[in-house]
Design a protein around this motif. Structure first.
Motif, PDB file in Angstrom:
ATOM      1  N   ALA A  62       1.122  -6.175   0.831  1.00 45.75           N
ATOM      2  CA  ALA A  62       0.947  -6.375  -0.614  1.00 45.75           C
ATOM      3  C   ALA A  62      -0.500  -6.180  -1.031  1.00 45.75           C
ATOM      4  O   ALA A  62      -0.792  -5.471  -2.007  1.00 45.75           O
ATOM      5  N   VAL A  63      -1.398  -6.813  -0.293  1.00 44.78           N
ATOM      6  CA  VAL A  63      -2.803  -6.789  -0.702  1.00 44.78           C
ATOM      7  C   VAL A  63      -3.425  -5.422  -0.416  1.00 44.78           C
ATOM      8  O   VAL A  63      -4.144  -4.847  -1.236  1.00 44.78           O
ATOM      9  N   ARG A  64      -3.094  -4.901   0.754  1.00 50.99           N
ATOM     10  CA  ARG A  64      -3.706  -3.638   1.185  1.00 50.99           C
ATOM     11  C   ARG A  64      -3.332  -2.481   0.248  1.00 50.99           C
ATOM     12  O   ARG A  64      -4.158  -1.596  -0.010  1.00 50.99           O
ATOM     13  N   TYR A  65      -2.099  -2.495  -0.262  1.00 51.71           N
ATOM     14  CA  TYR A  65      -1.626  -1.334  -1.032  1.00 51.71           C
ATOM     15  C   TYR A  65      -1.308  -1.654  -2.497  1.00 51.71           C
ATOM     16  O   TYR A  65      -0.675  -0.842  -3.171  1.00 51.71           O
ATOM     17  N   ALA A  66      -1.775  -2.807  -2.959  1.00 49.07           N
ATOM     18  CA  ALA A  66      -1.486  -3.205  -4.345  1.00 49.07           C
ATOM     19  C   ALA A  66      -1.968  -2.168  -5.351  1.00 49.07           C
ATOM     20  O   ALA A  66      -1.307  -1.914  -6.365  1.00 49.07           O
ATOM     21  N   ALA A  67      -3.107  -1.564  -5.077  1.00 48.52           N
ATOM     22  CA  ALA A  67      -3.690  -0.616  -6.033  1.00 48.52           C
ATOM     23  C   ALA A  67      -3.081   0.773  -5.917  1.00 48.52           C
ATOM     24  O   ALA A  67      -3.465   1.679  -6.659  1.00 48.52           O
ATOM     25  N   ARG A  68      -2.124   0.938  -4.992  1.00 46.55           N
ATOM     26  CA  ARG A  68      -1.561   2.281  -4.777  1.00 46.55           C
ATOM     27  C   ARG A  68      -0.061   2.345  -5.065  1.00 46.55           C
ATOM     28  O   ARG A  68       0.651   3.202  -4.551  1.00 46.55           O
ATOM     29  N   GLY A  69       0.414   1.394  -5.876  1.00 48.92           N
ATOM     30  CA  GLY A  69       1.798   1.466  -6.346  1.00 48.92           C
ATOM     31  C   GLY A  69       2.820   0.817  -5.437  1.00 48.92           C
ATOM     32  O   GLY A  69       4.029   0.961  -5.655  1.00 48.92           O
ATOM     33  N   ILE A  70       2.338   0.112  -4.418  1.00 46.59           N
ATOM     34  CA  ILE A  70       3.265  -0.513  -3.472  1.00 46.59           C
ATOM     35  C   ILE A  70       3.283  -2.019  -3.727  1.00 46.59           C
ATOM     36  O   ILE A  70       2.220  -2.643  -3.870  1.00 46.59           O
ATOM     37  N   ARG A  71       4.481  -2.586  -3.757  1.00 42.05           N
ATOM     38  CA  ARG A  71       4.602  -4.043  -3.851  1.00 42.05           C
ATOM     39  C   ARG A  71       5.325  -4.558  -2.609  1.00 42.05           C
ATOM     40  O   ARG A  71       6.185  -3.865  -2.049  1.00 42.05           O
ATOM     41  N   ALA A  72       4.973  -5.756  -2.182  1.00 41.73           N
ATOM     42  CA  ALA A  72       5.686  -6.406  -1.077  1.00 41.73           C
ATOM     43  C   ALA A  72       5.819  -7.879  -1.410  1.00 41.73           C
ATOM     44  O   ALA A  72       4.848  -8.525  -1.830  1.00 41.73           O
ATOM     45  N   ASN A  73       7.032  -8.382  -1.265  1.00 43.65           N
ATOM     46  CA  ASN A  73       7.319  -9.788  -1.539  1.00 43.65           C
ATOM     47  C   ASN A  73       8.350 -10.282  -0.533  1.00 43.65           C
ATOM     48  O   ASN A  73       8.927  -9.490   0.222  1.00 43.65           O
ATOM     49  N   ALA A  74       8.579 -11.580  -0.560  1.00 42.33           N
ATOM     50  CA  ALA A  74       9.606 -12.155   0.316  1.00 42.33           C
ATOM     51  C   ALA A  74      10.475 -13.126  -0.475  1.00 42.33           C
ATOM     52  O   ALA A  74      10.002 -13.757  -1.428  1.00 42.33           O
ATOM     53  N   VAL A  75      11.721 -13.204  -0.070  1.00 45.18           N
ATOM     54  CA  VAL A  75      12.528 -14.354  -0.481  1.00 45.18           C
ATOM     55  C   VAL A  75      12.510 -15.311   0.697  1.00 45.18           C
ATOM     56  O   VAL A  75      12.646 -14.891   1.849  1.00 45.18           O
ATOM     57  N   VAL A  76      12.287 -16.555   0.418  1.00 48.91           N
ATOM     58  CA  VAL A  76      12.244 -17.577   1.470  1.00 48.91           C
ATOM     59  C   VAL A  76      13.483 -18.448   1.269  1.00 48.91           C
ATOM     60  O   VAL A  76      13.577 -19.197   0.302  1.00 48.91           O
ATOM     61  N   LEU A  77      14.417 -18.265   2.176  1.00 51.91           N
ATOM     62  CA  LEU A  77      15.736 -18.881   1.984  1.00 51.91           C
ATOM     63  C   LEU A  77      15.834 -20.243   2.667  1.00 51.91           C
ATOM     64  O   LEU A  77      15.332 -20.445   3.772  1.00 51.91           O
ATOM     65  N   GLY A  78      16.528 -21.144   1.989  1.00 58.36           N
ATOM     66  CA  GLY A  78      16.808 -22.458   2.570  1.00 58.36           C
ATOM     67  C   GLY A  78      18.159 -22.436   3.256  1.00 58.36           C
ATOM     68  O   GLY A  78      18.410 -21.606   4.133  1.00 58.36           O
ATOM     69  N   PRO A  92       5.528   8.026   2.977  1.00 57.14           N
ATOM     70  CA  PRO A  92       6.179   8.722   1.854  1.00 57.14           C
ATOM     71  C   PRO A  92       6.114   7.933   0.548  1.00 57.14           C
ATOM     72  O   PRO A  92       6.038   8.530  -0.534  1.00 57.14           O
ATOM     73  N   MET A  93       6.109   6.603   0.642  1.00 53.10           N
ATOM     74  CA  MET A  93       5.968   5.802  -0.591  1.00 53.10           C
ATOM     75  C   MET A  93       4.588   6.013  -1.193  1.00 53.10           C
ATOM     76  O   MET A  93       4.442   6.179  -2.420  1.00 53.10           O
ATOM     77  N   LEU A  94       3.566   6.016  -0.347  1.00 57.15           N
ATOM     78  CA  LEU A  94       2.198   6.208  -0.845  1.00 57.15           C
ATOM     79  C   LEU A  94       2.042   7.586  -1.473  1.00 57.15           C
ATOM     80  O   LEU A  94       1.355   7.744  -2.486  1.00 57.15           O
ATOM     81  N   ASP A  95       2.718   8.575  -0.899  1.00 57.07           N
ATOM     82  CA  ASP A  95       2.658   9.931  -1.476  1.00 57.07           C
ATOM     83  C   ASP A  95       3.168   9.926  -2.915  1.00 57.07           C
ATOM     84  O   ASP A  95       2.717  10.720  -3.742  1.00 57.07           O
ATOM     85  N   ARG A  96       4.133   9.032  -3.197  1.00 60.97           N
ATOM     86  CA  ARG A  96       4.725   8.976  -4.534  1.00 60.97           C
ATOM     87  C   ARG A  96       4.119   7.842  -5.379  1.00 60.97           C
ATOM     88  O   ARG A  96       4.550   7.612  -6.509  1.00 60.97           O
ATOM     89  N   SER A  97       3.201   7.084  -4.772  1.00 56.49           N
ATOM     90  CA  SER A  97       2.576   5.927  -5.446  1.00 56.49           C
ATOM     91  C   SER A  97       3.629   4.955  -5.957  1.00 56.49           C
ATOM     92  O   SER A  97       3.506   4.392  -7.053  1.00 56.49           O
ATOM     93  N   ARG A  98       4.673   4.771  -5.159  1.00 54.96           N
ATOM     94  CA  ARG A  98       5.758   3.893  -5.598  1.00 54.96           C
ATOM     95  C   ARG A  98       6.548   3.373  -4.406  1.00 54.96           C
ATOM     96  O   ARG A  98       6.950   4.159  -3.536  1.00 54.96           O
ATOM     97  N   GLY A  99       6.767   2.079  -4.381  1.00 55.36           N
ATOM     98  CA  GLY A  99       7.600   1.511  -3.321  1.00 55.36           C
ATOM     99  C   GLY A  99       7.611   0.001  -3.398  1.00 55.36           C
ATOM    100  O   GLY A  99       6.620  -0.623  -3.788  1.00 55.36           O
ATOM    101  N   ALA A 100       8.748  -0.576  -3.052  1.00 53.19           N
ATOM    102  CA  ALA A 100       8.862  -2.044  -3.063  1.00 53.19           C
ATOM    103  C   ALA A 100       9.485  -2.505  -1.752  1.00 53.19           C
ATOM    104  O   ALA A 100      10.546  -2.008  -1.353  1.00 53.19           O
ATOM    105  N   PHE A 101       8.795  -3.425  -1.097  1.00 53.08           N
ATOM    106  CA  PHE A 101       9.333  -4.056   0.106  1.00 53.08           C
ATOM    107  C   PHE A 101       9.755  -5.482  -0.232  1.00 53.08           C
ATOM    108  O   PHE A 101       9.042  -6.183  -0.945  1.00 53.08           O
ATOM    109  N   VAL A 102      10.913  -5.866   0.308  1.00 52.73           N
ATOM    110  CA  VAL A 102      11.313  -7.272   0.209  1.00 52.73           C
ATOM    111  C   VAL A 102      11.680  -7.741   1.614  1.00 52.73           C
ATOM    112  O   VAL A 102      12.513  -7.123   2.282  1.00 52.73           O
ATOM    113  N   PHE A 103      11.033  -8.808   2.036  1.00 49.28           N
ATOM    114  CA  PHE A 103      11.293  -9.383   3.353  1.00 49.28           C
ATOM    115  C   PHE A 103      12.151 -10.635   3.171  1.00 49.28           C
ATOM    116  O   PHE A 103      11.898 -11.432   2.270  1.00 49.28           O
ATOM    117  N   VAL A 104      13.154 -10.769   4.034  1.00 44.74           N
ATOM    118  CA  VAL A 104      14.025 -11.945   3.932  1.00 44.74           C
ATOM    119  C   VAL A 104      13.488 -12.999   4.894  1.00 44.74           C
ATOM    120  O   VAL A 104      13.604 -12.882   6.117  1.00 44.74           O
TER     121      VAL A 104
END
Ligand SMILES: NC(=O)c1ccc[n+]([C@@H]2O[C@H](COP(=O)([O-])OP(=O)(O)OC[C@H]3O[C@@H](n4cnc5c(N)ncnc54)[C@H](O)[C@@H]3O)[C@@H](O)[C@H]2O)c1
Length: 268
Positions: A182-198, A140-152
């Motif tokens: 992130a890499v696979r869908y960068a050109a289609r409006g999807i972002r994926a990042n992580a916070v790396v917690l101490g 559904p995110m790809l259908d809208r060309s928009r979405g953000a994932f954040v992994f903890v």
């Protein structure tokens, strides 16, 4: 959908958005990373779906949100349950703009003691649930060309503390999942990042290590103190927001300087 702010009008799903462990002194609701993230996203205007294995803990988070939200029961160790929770969120609000994969369990077994059941359970909760959740949300995110994932994530995914093999291995794998999306869908409006917690003074850490270990935990941090779940949540909110519109595939380390330091013997 209600609310003003950076995430106004957006719908977020936080997997592992309850909090399990003792509260900080003077606190009614124990604060963990997942709960703090849900509260922060709502405070910035998002409508938040909170998934947790314990519906009561998820509901306690929802009850504290600044915007109306939804609590969903989900067992991250169960593939069907992970997919069903995303489907419930999509059914309730019609879309997901933000998905935060927070759920994680810390193992206790170094390599010689590492057992197969503990390894498999850690893998299911810390990695498999994350890719399954992301996979279910992605279409559904790809259908809208928009979405953000954040992994903890955890510094244990980058550096070894010598404590738990399964935790270190699964937290490293989790970052690979993040980068793949992130890499696979960068050109289609999807972002994926992580916070790396101490070292974060979360309910999880208080449960696992006890409150009496807090000074020893703080002592390894160049800043001289543990981080707070709210500080982890602030980093997640940044990565989830359009302020991070050109940021993808990254691990934002939130550790008070631990990973920047080298234990060089000091003179005098
Ligand atoms: N606190 C720290 O110092 C620290 C450091 C590095 C990384 N982290 C990461 O932070 C994340 C968790 O932090 P938290 O404070 O929210 O932890 P937490 O232990 O409070 O867990 C959050 C919620 O996850 C739920 N949960 C546990 N197992 C589940 C399952 N199988 N299915 C669904 N829900 C389940 C719990 O019920 C709890 O309400 C993890 O990914 C962990 O690796 C924490």
């Amino acid at each position: 959908m209600t609310g003003d702010g950076r995430l106004a009008g957006q719908v977020a799903y936080v997997l592992g958005g309850g909090s399990h462990g003792p509260a900080r002194p003077g606190e009614d609701l124990p604060m963990g990373n997942g709960r703090a993230i849900a509260l922060r996203l709502a405070a910035e205007g998002a409508t938040v779906v909170v998934g947790d294995i314990d519906l009561g803990r998820a509901q306690a988070t929802v009850d504290g949100l600044a915007t109306p939200g939804l609590a969903v029961e989900v067992d991250a160790s169960d593939a069907v349950s992970c997919q069903a929770a995303v489907a419930t969120a999509l059914e309730a609000y019609g879309r997901l703009d933000i998905v935060v994969c927070n759920v994680g369990i810390s193992g206790r077994e170094p390599i010689k003691a590492q057992s197969l059941p503990e390894w498999e359970y850690s893998e299911a909760v810390n990695v498999r649930s994350h890719w399954l959740t992301a996979q279910a949300a992605l279409g559904p995110m790809l259908d809208r060309s928009r979405g953000a994932f954040v992994f903890v994530g955890s510094t244990a995914g980058l550096l070894s503390s010598r404590r738990s093999l399964s935790y270190e291995a699964t937290k490293a794998a989790q970052l690979a999942v993040m980068r793949h999306i992130a890499v696979r869908y960068a050109a289609r409006g999807i972002r994926a990042n992580a916070v790396v917690l101490g070292v974060i003074d979360s309910a999880l850490v208080r449960r696992e290590f006890g409150t009496e270990a807090a000074p020893a935990r703080a002592a390894v941090v160049p800043m001289g103190r543990e981080g707070r779940p709210e500080e982890a949540a602030a980093a997640v909110a940044f990565l989830a927001s359009d302020d991070a519109a050109y940021v993808t595939g990254q691990s934002l380390i939130v550790d008070g300087g631990v990973s920047a330091s080298w234990p060089s013997p000091q003179k005098g």
